[in-house]
Scaffold this active site. Structure first.
Site, mmCIF file in Angstrom:
data_model
loop_
_atom_site.group_PDB
_atom_site.id
_atom_site.type_symbol
_atom_site.label_atom_id
_atom_site.label_comp_id
_atom_site.label_asym_id
_atom_site.label_seq_id
_atom_site.Cartn_x
_atom_site.Cartn_y
_atom_site.Cartn_z
ATOM 1 N N ASP A 18 -54.835 25.375 25.537
ATOM 2 C CA ASP A 18 -54.603 26.435 24.464
ATOM 3 C C ASP A 18 -53.049 26.286 24.042
ATOM 4 O OD1 ASP A 18 -54.950 28.680 22.634
ATOM 5 O OD2 ASP A 18 -54.285 29.862 24.192
ATOM 6 N N ASN A 20 -52.153 24.519 20.639
ATOM 7 C CA ASN A 20 -51.776 23.276 19.577
ATOM 8 C C ASN A 20 -51.525 23.896 18.068
ATOM 9 O OD1 ASN A 20 -52.660 21.620 21.485
ATOM 10 N ND2 ASN A 20 -54.815 21.317 20.519
ATOM 11 N N ASN A 66 -65.618 28.118 18.277
ATOM 12 C CA ASN A 66 -64.554 27.540 17.414
ATOM 13 C C ASN A 66 -65.228 27.001 16.060
ATOM 14 O OD1 ASN A 66 -62.940 25.572 19.995
ATOM 15 N ND2 ASN A 66 -62.460 27.622 19.091
ATOM 16 N N ARG A 192 -56.473 35.046 29.807
ATOM 17 C CA ARG A 192 -57.984 35.039 29.847
ATOM 18 C C ARG A 192 -58.619 33.944 30.009
ATOM 19 N NH1 ARG A 192 -55.687 36.481 25.036
ATOM 20 N NH2 ARG A 192 -56.123 35.146 23.198
#
Length: 247
Positions: A18, A20, A66, A192
């Site tokens: 996570d 980017n 996504n 999370r």
């Protein structure tokens, strides 16, 4: 080179890669540049995991959610994955890396599915680290697909309801044959799981680190394993706690 006792190294590490986009935004760059830098971090993570002695490395590459991102970003992510496979597959194969892909393949189109299949088939006999690419993956979807398969077996009379055990479910989901992750790492400071390995991660150690994924280095990985080494794993029990590594 820092060394870990092989008996104390987690067999399976899973990473939620996570940050980017935030990495790129902080530098005034397009989000796509963050994803490109993230691919470099993937290459480093695979090398480091093999160096440490980790047997399975699962990377959350593209979630089933996504697809809701902007079309140009999704297109760039697809392009990066295809470029990674085309560029790196020969090297990974030469280094005895095995590739496995988990996630829903039923709605994949174009040339992405053939490339994923090629990566798996080319490396199927390799005996080094197994890199598991979670692509078009969501844990709830994975469980729903598994339940539909089991329900079909029951409806066809090939399976009795009482035979649906935790072990049967584990052998039906995408990760069948892969040990549950000992350690799940998430970068970027978010805390999370985001629909990732919910069944398999029941007893995983969780580590949330502030580094954005493009900044994930060999040193970061080693530090994560050191933290894992200090944890006690009880697997729900109350007696005889077991350190993640030997004392």
């Amino acid at each position: 080179m820092q060394e870990f006792n092989p008996a104390n190294v987690p067999a399976h590490v899973a990473i939620i890669m996570d940050g980017n986009g935030r990495w790129a935004n902080a530098r005034g760059l397009p989000r796509t540049m963050g994803h490109r830098k993230g691919v470099e971090a993937v290459r480093g993570a695979v090398r480091t995991a093999a160096e440490i002695g980790i047997r399975y490395l699962t990377l959350f590459a593209f979630s089933s959610e996504n697809w809701n991102r902007p079309e140009n970003e999704v297109s760039d992510l697809m392009g990066l994955l295809k470029a990674f496979i085309r560029r790196d597959l020969a090297d990974l194969h030469r280094e005895n890396v095995r590739i496995r892909v988990i996630g829903d393949r039923s709605n994949l189109s174009g040339d992405i599915l053939p490339l994923l299949i090629e990566a798996e088939e080319t490396t199927i006999a390799n005996t080094g680290i197994t890199v598991v690419i979670a692509f078009n993956y969501g844990a709830r979807d994975e469980l729903a697909r598994a339940m539909r398969r089991l329900a079909g077996e029951v409806a066809a009379g090939r399976l009795r309801p009482e035979e649906i055990t935790a072990e049967r479910i584990s052998s039906t989901i995408d990760t069948a044959g892969i040990p549950d992750p000992d350690l799940i790492i998430r970068t970027s400071g978010e805390e999370r799981l985001s629909n990732f390995l919910l069944w398999q991660g029941a007893y995983s150690e969780l580590l949330f680190i502030p580094d954005l994924w493009p900044d994930f280095t060999r040193e970061t990985f080693f530090a994560a394993i050191e933290q894992y080494a200090c944890r006690e794993r009880r697997f729900g029990g109350l007696t005889q706690p077991t350190l993640a590594v030997g004392s």
